[in-house]
Design a protein around this motif. Structure first.
Motif, PDB file in Angstrom:
ATOM      1  N   TRP A 149      20.077  -8.520 -10.575  1.00 29.26           N
ATOM      2  CA  TRP A 149      18.803  -9.213 -10.713  1.00 29.26           C
ATOM      3  C   TRP A 149      17.912  -8.796  -9.559  1.00 29.26           C
ATOM      4  N   GLY A 150      16.650  -8.755  -9.785  1.00 29.83           N
ATOM      5  CA  GLY A 150      15.719  -8.489  -8.698  1.00 29.83           C
ATOM      6  C   GLY A 150      14.610  -7.549  -9.123  1.00 29.83           C
ATOM      7  N   LYS A 151      13.524  -7.587  -8.354  1.00 24.61           N
ATOM      8  CA  LYS A 151      12.365  -6.765  -8.668  1.00 24.61           C
ATOM      9  C   LYS A 151      12.395  -5.421  -7.963  1.00 24.61           C
ATOM     10  N   ASN A 152      13.274  -5.238  -7.012  1.00 20.71           N
ATOM     11  CA  ASN A 152      13.363  -3.980  -6.285  1.00 20.71           C
ATOM     12  C   ASN A 152      14.249  -3.009  -7.057  1.00 20.71           C
ATOM     13  N   THR A 153      13.630  -2.262  -7.936  1.00 20.78           N
ATOM     14  CA  THR A 153      14.362  -1.341  -8.795  1.00 20.78           C
ATOM     15  C   THR A 153      13.485  -0.144  -9.102  1.00 20.78           C
ATOM     16  N   GLU A 154      14.067   0.855  -9.696  1.00 22.99           N
ATOM     17  CA  GLU A 154      13.303   1.995 -10.206  1.00 22.99           C
ATOM     18  C   GLU A 154      13.571   2.096 -11.696  1.00 22.99           C
ATOM     19  N   VAL A 155      12.492   2.156 -12.471  1.00 18.81           N
ATOM     20  CA  VAL A 155      12.604   2.217 -13.922  1.00 18.81           C
ATOM     21  C   VAL A 155      11.763   3.389 -14.417  1.00 18.81           C
ATOM     22  N   LEU A 156      12.401   4.333 -15.054  1.00 18.81           N
ATOM     23  CA  LEU A 156      11.792   5.487 -15.707  1.00 18.81           C
ATOM     24  C   LEU A 156      11.202   6.523 -14.745  1.00 18.81           C
ATOM     25  N   PHE A 157      10.527   6.101 -13.683  1.00 21.86           N
ATOM     26  CA  PHE A 157       9.883   7.049 -12.780  1.00 21.86           C
ATOM     27  C   PHE A 157      10.283   6.731 -11.347  1.00 21.86           C
TER      28      PHE A 157
ATOM     29  N   GLY B 151       3.982  -8.013  -9.090  1.00 22.05           N
ATOM     30  CA  GLY B 151       3.047  -7.707 -10.165  1.00 22.05           C
ATOM     31  C   GLY B 151       3.419  -6.422 -10.896  1.00 22.05           C
ATOM     32  N   MET B 152       3.819  -5.415 -10.162  1.00 18.92           N
ATOM     33  CA  MET B 152       4.220  -4.150 -10.790  1.00 18.92           C
ATOM     34  C   MET B 152       5.528  -4.325 -11.566  1.00 18.92           C
ATOM     35  N   TYR B 153       6.424  -5.173 -11.063  1.00 21.06           N
ATOM     36  CA  TYR B 153       7.664  -5.448 -11.788  1.00 21.06           C
ATOM     37  C   TYR B 153       7.347  -6.159 -13.106  1.00 21.06           C
ATOM     38  N   ALA B 154       6.417  -7.115 -13.077  1.00 17.25           N
ATOM     39  CA  ALA B 154       6.008  -7.807 -14.307  1.00 17.25           C
ATOM     40  C   ALA B 154       5.387  -6.810 -15.285  1.00 17.25           C
ATOM     41  N   LEU B 155       4.554  -5.888 -14.782  1.00 13.20           N
ATOM     42  CA  LEU B 155       3.976  -4.852 -15.637  1.00 13.20           C
ATOM     43  C   LEU B 155       5.068  -3.968 -16.236  1.00 13.20           C
ATOM     44  N   CYS B 156       6.069  -3.644 -15.445  1.00 15.92           N
ATOM     45  CA  CYS B 156       7.204  -2.847 -15.934  1.00 15.92           C
ATOM     46  C   CYS B 156       7.920  -3.576 -17.069  1.00 15.92           C
ATOM     47  N   LEU B 157       8.167  -4.874 -16.888  1.00 14.07           N
ATOM     48  CA  LEU B 157       8.840  -5.653 -17.935  1.00 14.07           C
ATOM     49  C   LEU B 157       8.003  -5.694 -19.206  1.00 14.07           C
ATOM     50  N   PHE B 158       6.693  -5.885 -19.064  1.00 12.71           N
ATOM     51  CA  PHE B 158       5.819  -5.886 -20.231  1.00 12.71           C
ATOM     52  C   PHE B 158       5.843  -4.524 -20.918  1.00 12.71           C
ATOM     53  N   PHE B 159       5.834  -3.449 -20.148  1.00 12.86           N
ATOM     54  CA  PHE B 159       5.848  -2.092 -20.692  1.00 12.86           C
ATOM     55  C   PHE B 159       7.125  -1.837 -21.492  1.00 12.86           C
ATOM     56  N   VAL B 160       8.268  -2.236 -20.961  1.00  9.45           N
ATOM     57  CA  VAL B 160       9.538  -2.042 -21.671  1.00  9.45           C
ATOM     58  C   VAL B 160       9.564  -2.893 -22.938  1.00  9.45           C
ATOM     59  N   PHE B 161       9.073  -4.136 -22.850  1.00  2.00           N
ATOM     60  CA  PHE B 161       8.991  -4.996 -24.033  1.00  2.00           C
ATOM     61  C   PHE B 161       8.128  -4.339 -25.109  1.00  2.00           C
ATOM     62  N   PHE B 162       6.971  -3.831 -24.712  1.00  2.00           N
ATOM     63  CA  PHE B 162       6.060  -3.187 -25.655  1.00  2.00           C
ATOM     64  C   PHE B 162       6.685  -1.936 -26.272  1.00  2.00           C
ATOM     65  N   LEU B 163       7.398  -1.133 -25.469  1.00  3.91           N
ATOM     66  CA  LEU B 163       8.072   0.056 -26.013  1.00  3.91           C
ATOM     67  C   LEU B 163       9.100  -0.329 -27.071  1.00  3.91           C
ATOM     68  N   ALA B 164       9.885  -1.367 -26.800  1.00  3.90           N
ATOM     69  CA  ALA B 164      10.892  -1.816 -27.764  1.00  3.90           C
ATOM     70  C   ALA B 164      10.234  -2.363 -29.028  1.00  3.90           C
ATOM     71  N   LEU B 165       9.156  -3.131 -28.869  1.00  2.57           N
ATOM     72  CA  LEU B 165       8.421  -3.669 -30.019  1.00  2.57           C
ATOM     73  C   LEU B 165       7.827  -2.544 -30.860  1.00  2.57           C
TER      74      LEU B 165
ATOM     75  N   GLY C 283      10.134   5.631  -7.779  1.00  2.00           N
ATOM     76  CA  GLY C 283       9.256   4.737  -7.050  1.00  2.00           C
ATOM     77  C   GLY C 283       8.542   3.690  -7.892  1.00  2.00           C
ATOM     78  N   TRP C 284       8.780   3.649  -9.195  1.00  2.00           N
ATOM     79  CA  TRP C 284       8.102   2.681 -10.048  1.00  2.00           C
ATOM     80  C   TRP C 284       9.082   1.644 -10.554  1.00  2.00           C
ATOM     81  N   PRO C 285       8.859   0.417 -10.497  1.00  2.00           N
ATOM     82  CA  PRO C 285       7.637  -0.300 -10.182  1.00  2.00           C
ATOM     83  C   PRO C 285       7.444  -0.599  -8.701  1.00  2.00           C
ATOM     84  N   GLY C 286       8.325  -0.194  -7.827  1.00  2.00           N
ATOM     85  CA  GLY C 286       8.163  -0.485  -6.409  1.00  2.00           C
ATOM     86  C   GLY C 286       8.679  -1.867  -6.077  1.00  2.00           C
ATOM     87  N   LYS C 287       8.144  -2.452  -5.015  1.00  2.57           N
ATOM     88  CA  LYS C 287       8.633  -3.755  -4.557  1.00  2.57           C
ATOM     89  C   LYS C 287       7.663  -4.895  -4.859  1.00  2.57           C
ATOM     90  N   SER C 288       6.597  -4.601  -5.568  1.00  7.20           N
ATOM     91  CA  SER C 288       5.590  -5.597  -5.896  1.00  7.20           C
ATOM     92  C   SER C 288       6.015  -6.406  -7.123  1.00  7.20           C
TER      93      SER C 288
END
Length: 162
Positions: free
Chosen positions: A41-49, A58-72, A51-56
């Protein structure tokens, strides 16, 4: 050296690795990144690229939305009428087949992106990928939001042998 007690030895220090696999004591500035091999668990991760989403947050929330949208989007393409050919004629079949192939290729590319995102082993990413597929299937593939197309239509599920 007693080989029976090798497991008692501490692991070697982490020298830089050269491209050919040999160890070097210094000079090289190669960084080896450890990848999680278990869910965390945690927001400090790298997904797909890198350095992304970084440690922010807000960027982690954007990453989660992006993955949700890709699956949808993957589920929408899987159940889209674009994958069903319903035209007649040789030239129409050829064009329809090319469109089907392009949509299928796009769908598979998106599915692989979702899979790669899940391979970050971030539990939040995993859960939103599942949620995106579930919501996508419910909206586009299940009977929950389908209009009844005809009276007496048979069940899509195979009949039970019991």
């Amino acid at each position: 050296m007693d080989h029976d007690h090798m497991h008692d030895m501490p692991p070697p220090s982490s020298p830089s690795m050269m491209n050919n696999g040999s160890m070097s004591g210094g000079g090289g500035h190669h960084h080896m990144m450890m990848m999680h091999m278990t869910f965390f668990w945690g927001k400090n991760t790298e997904v797909l690229f890198s350095g992304w989403p970084g440690k922010s947050s807000g960027m982690y929330a954007l990453c989660l939305f992006f993955v949700f949208f890709l699956a949808l989007l993957t589920e929408w393409l899987a159940h889209s009428s674009l994958l069903r050919g319903n035209t007649t004629g040789d030239s129409a079949n050829c064009v329809s087949g090319l469109i089907q192939t392009a949509v299928y290729t796009l769908r598979m590319g998106l599915a692989y992106l979702v899979m790669l995102a899940v391979m970050s082993f971030n539990a939040g990413v995993f859960l939103v990928a599942l949620a995106g597929h579930a919501v996508g299937f419910m909206l586009f593939g299940s009977r929950a939001f389908r209009k009844p197309s005809g009276v007496g239509k048979t069940n899509d599920l195979p009949t039970s042998g019991c």
